[in-house]
Motif scaffolding. Structure first.
Motif, PDB file in Angstrom:
ATOM      1  N   LYS A   1      35.217  99.360  21.040  1.00 43.32           N
ATOM      2  CA  LYS A   1      33.839  98.900  20.850  1.00 43.32           C
ATOM      3  C   LYS A   1      33.252  98.298  22.124  1.00 43.32           C
ATOM      4  N   ASN A   2      34.114  97.823  22.987  1.00 42.55           N
ATOM      5  CA  ASN A   2      33.662  97.164  24.217  1.00 42.55           C
ATOM      6  C   ASN A   2      34.614  97.544  25.362  1.00 42.55           C
ATOM      7  N   PRO A   3      34.464  98.763  25.905  1.00 44.46           N
ATOM      8  CA  PRO A   3      35.393  99.218  26.949  1.00 44.46           C
ATOM      9  C   PRO A   3      35.087  98.591  28.312  1.00 44.46           C
ATOM     10  N   LYS A   4      35.273  97.286  28.369  1.00 45.51           N
ATOM     11  CA  LYS A   4      34.930  96.523  29.562  1.00 45.51           C
ATOM     12  C   LYS A   4      35.968  96.738  30.665  1.00 45.51           C
ATOM     13  N   LEU A   5      35.498  97.169  31.821  1.00 45.52           N
ATOM     14  CA  LEU A   5      36.350  97.342  32.998  1.00 45.52           C
ATOM     15  C   LEU A   5      35.859  96.423  34.110  1.00 45.52           C
ATOM     16  N   TYR A   6      36.799  95.774  34.770  1.00 42.67           N
ATOM     17  CA  TYR A   6      36.472  94.874  35.879  1.00 42.67           C
ATOM     18  C   TYR A   6      36.858  95.512  37.203  1.00 42.67           C
ATOM     19  N   GLU A   7      35.998  95.326  38.196  1.00 39.16           N
ATOM     20  CA  GLU A   7      36.402  95.704  39.546  1.00 39.16           C
ATOM     21  C   GLU A   7      37.427  94.690  40.032  1.00 39.16           C
ATOM     22  N   VAL A   8      38.580  95.189  40.443  1.00 37.73           N
ATOM     23  CA  VAL A   8      39.648  94.336  40.951  1.00 37.73           C
ATOM     24  C   VAL A   8      39.934  94.734  42.392  1.00 37.73           C
ATOM     25  N   LYS A   9      40.085  93.740  43.248  1.00 37.11           N
ATOM     26  CA  LYS A   9      40.383  93.998  44.662  1.00 37.11           C
ATOM     27  C   LYS A   9      41.756  93.448  45.009  1.00 37.11           C
ATOM     28  N   PHE A  10      42.551  94.282  45.683  1.00 35.37           N
ATOM     29  CA  PHE A  10      43.868  93.873  46.172  1.00 35.37           C
ATOM     30  C   PHE A  10      43.838  93.966  47.686  1.00 35.37           C
TER      31      PHE A  10
END
Length: 616
Positions: free
Chosen positions: A286-295
């Motif tokens: 219902k909420n396919p939330k994706l975060y930008e992650v930096k390594f």
């Protein structure tokens, strides 16, 4: 005899070590790269003349008639019996079967060749040759030197390219591709899908710093109480890194959207971490939330899009982020039926998953092998749960240690590639494997291996069931080790007719969630008759009507199903000249892309189940 067993065991370990992909590079689509997709030359070589001499031993590296070499004749008396020509070209990525009629049923060796110029490399940068997948066995050569080989038709691999081997112009790249089936491979001789050969996924040159983050996992800590974490709006994130070599630097992890920035100490070439994150939205269908992650390691930064969720088994239920879910699934083969070819790109992934969304499915079973990474990335963004599987299928040699190691290698490569995909909630170790002591020990080993590699997902396998007119009792001994009990059910198609389902009762020996990983019946799209006429759309519709009535009377551990299958697909086993013609017709969508009547029957059921769970 003991000495021979020791030598055999040593050879198994040596083989596994030689072909293992501990050095697999993940997240290649966000790294500096040069695509090698496009037009390649080819030579069809059924006798493997380019690989073996007439005594059937592998040719020497500098043999002018080895097909990884391309010597130019110096005079009219020079003999040359092979060559690559613009008259024989093929597209990469893609299967060879769909590109020319000469390849339609071909199983054997095809040599692929293309030139490329040396990419611009900064000081201390390294170059890797990456393949998304090659079916099945690949030997890779550059400018006459062998870089390595790989077995497994559905998982990625890469080799470092020595700088001293590169030329500024015209680097001569050759790949020997062999899709022959063998009894001691994974999959084995007998499958129910088309053995598409070729370089079926992307090929690229990946450019990295001298020292770089090779693999990583980032996820919610599994031990935390998810309900308490949601109430206090603070979650624990954990994971690990693998660098390509030892470093004394720290790795910086950033999630800019929530203001998170953490530094991680490295121990040699590896690092583990654990820290809190506030204001985190959890990923769900219902909420396919994706975060930008930096390594970041030193001056180099790698980005990814990652969702955070917790999937777990609680008694008879499957919980996603602490809430009970019902999996409205569908099985999918990696095939674009209207074009009779392998799926190869983002558009293909969205076409297949778009059909699943139209069905109101919230889950897909990617059968019977790991699909292209485009599929799992698209599932992440679309909010579709994924079952991903290795092709331990039917009649694997369960008594062979060497076959077990091959299966483990493919399991490792699948997990390493997709362990940061929130959508992937089930790793499956096989399909319809016949019960025996050797088989159960083999499969148990795979289950334990998967759990050791990744404890953030459920582990399962598609089991078979014996039918009777009373109670269908699921007691496959493998069910003791899997997290959920998954079973393939075809009562009414194989044996009896659909009305037999009405009185069918189901029980399991295990107090675990029950999932129907397959059920279905064949129909030829556009063929209409009364419901008792096999191959008609009406028969398939009737089958689903009776199946779904049966599902309403399941025990309380029933938590979903994934009928077989979304779209008709090619199979050499299906040879009814009128209704099959080389196609498995169990699709809810036919080979032309038309929805059959059963599609709407299942959609109605899924709409109802979605409403039931929303009201709860």
């Amino acid at each position: 005899m003991i000495f021979k067993k020791i030598i055999a065991a040593f050879l198994v370990l040596l083989c596994a070590s030689a072909f293992a992909q501990e050095n697999l590079i993940v997240n290649t689509h966000n790294r500096k790269q040069v695509s090698l997709n496009g037009t390649w030359h080819y030579i069809i070589d059924p006798y493997e003349t380019g690989f073996y001499n007439y005594r059937y031993t592998e040719k020497g590296e500098k043999d002018p008639e080895a097909y990884w070499n391309n010597p130019e004749p110096h005079g009219k008396t020079d003999r040359k019996e092979h060559g690559y020509s613009d008259d024989y070209t093929i597209q990469v990525p893609g299967d060879w079967n769909s590109q020319d009629d000469v390849f339609k049923y071909y199983e054997g060796t095809v040599w692929y060749q293309r030139d490329f110029d040396k990419p611009k490399l900064e000081e201390n940068e390294r170059l890797f040759l990456y393949f998304g997948a090659v079916n099945y066995e690949a030997h890779v050569y550059l400018n006459g030197k062998k870089l390595g080989m790989h077995k497994g038709g559905f998982t990625p691999f890469n080799f470092e390219v020595p700088q001293e081997l590169l030329q500024d112009k015209g680097n001569f790249l050759v790949v020997k591709v062999d899709n022959k089936r063998h009894a001691d491979e994974v999959p084995t001789l007998n499958t129910d899908w088309w053995n598409y050969g070729g370089i079926t996924r992307d090929v690229k040159l990946v450019i990295t710093p001298q020292n770089f983050i090779q693999q990583y996992a980032l996820h919610l800590e599994q031990s935390q109480d998810i309900e308490k974490a949601k109430k206090r709006k603070k979650f624990t994130i954990s994971g690990h890194f693998k660098l390509n070599s030892a470093s004394e630097e720290k790795i910086t992890i950033e999630i800019p959207e929530i203001g998170l920035k953490e530094k991680v100490d490295i121990s040699g070439s590896e690092a583990s971490f654990n820290f809190d994150a506030k204001k985190l939205e959890l990923w769900s269908p219902k909420n396919p939330k994706l975060y930008e992650v930096k390594f970041s390691l030193g001056e180099n930064t790698l980005t990814d899009k990652i969702g955070f969720r917790k999937v777990e088994v609680s008694g008879k239920d499957v919980l996603l982020n602490g809430e009970k879910i019902f999996m409205r699934g569908i099985c999918i083969h990696e095939e674009i039926a209207p074009e009779i070819r392998r799926a190869t790109n983002t558009a293909d992934a969205h076409k297949l998953l778009g059909w699943a969304k139209e069905l109101n499915a919230n889950m897909v079973r990617l059968a019977h092998y790991p699909h292209n990474e485009y599929m799992t990335r698209a599932a992440d963004s679309l909010g579709i749960l994924v079952w991903s599987e290795i092709p331990v299928y039917w009649t694997i040699n369960f008594k062979s240690d060497a076959v077990l190691e091959k299966a483990k290698k493919q399991l490792d490569e699948m997990i390493i590639r997709d362990q940061n995909k929130a959508s992937v909630v089930i790793w499956s170790v096989g399909n319809e494997t016949p019960v025996s002591e050797a088989r159960t020990e083999f499969m148990k080993n795979l289950v334990m291996h998967a759990k050791e590699k990744d404890d953030t997902r459920m582990i399962s396998a598609a089991l078979e069931v014996g039918y009777n007119r009373g109670t269908n009792y699921i007691d496959d001994p493998l069910g003791e080790y899997t997290d959920i009990v998954s079973v393939n059910e075809y009562l009414g198609w194989y044996g009896d007719l659909p009305h037999a389902k009405v009185k069918s009762k189901w029980e399991t020996a295990y107090n675990k969630p029950l999932f129907f990983s397959e059920t279905g019946a064949g129909s030829k799209g556009g063929f209409h008759a009364d419901k008792e006429t096999r191959w008609s759309e009406e028969f398939q519709e009737w089958y689903f009507e009776e199946t779904l009535k049966m599902m309403e009377n399941m025990p309380d551990n029933y938590m979903g199903l994934a009928p077989w299958i979304l779209v008709d697909f090619r199979s050499p086993k299906r040879n009814n000249p009128k209704y099959q013609e080389g196609w498995n017709r169990k699709g809810l969508i036919d080979d032309k892309g038309n929805k059959k009547k059963a599609f709407y029957t299942l959609k109605e059921y899924y709409d109802k189940k979605e409403k039931e769970f929303e009201e709860k």
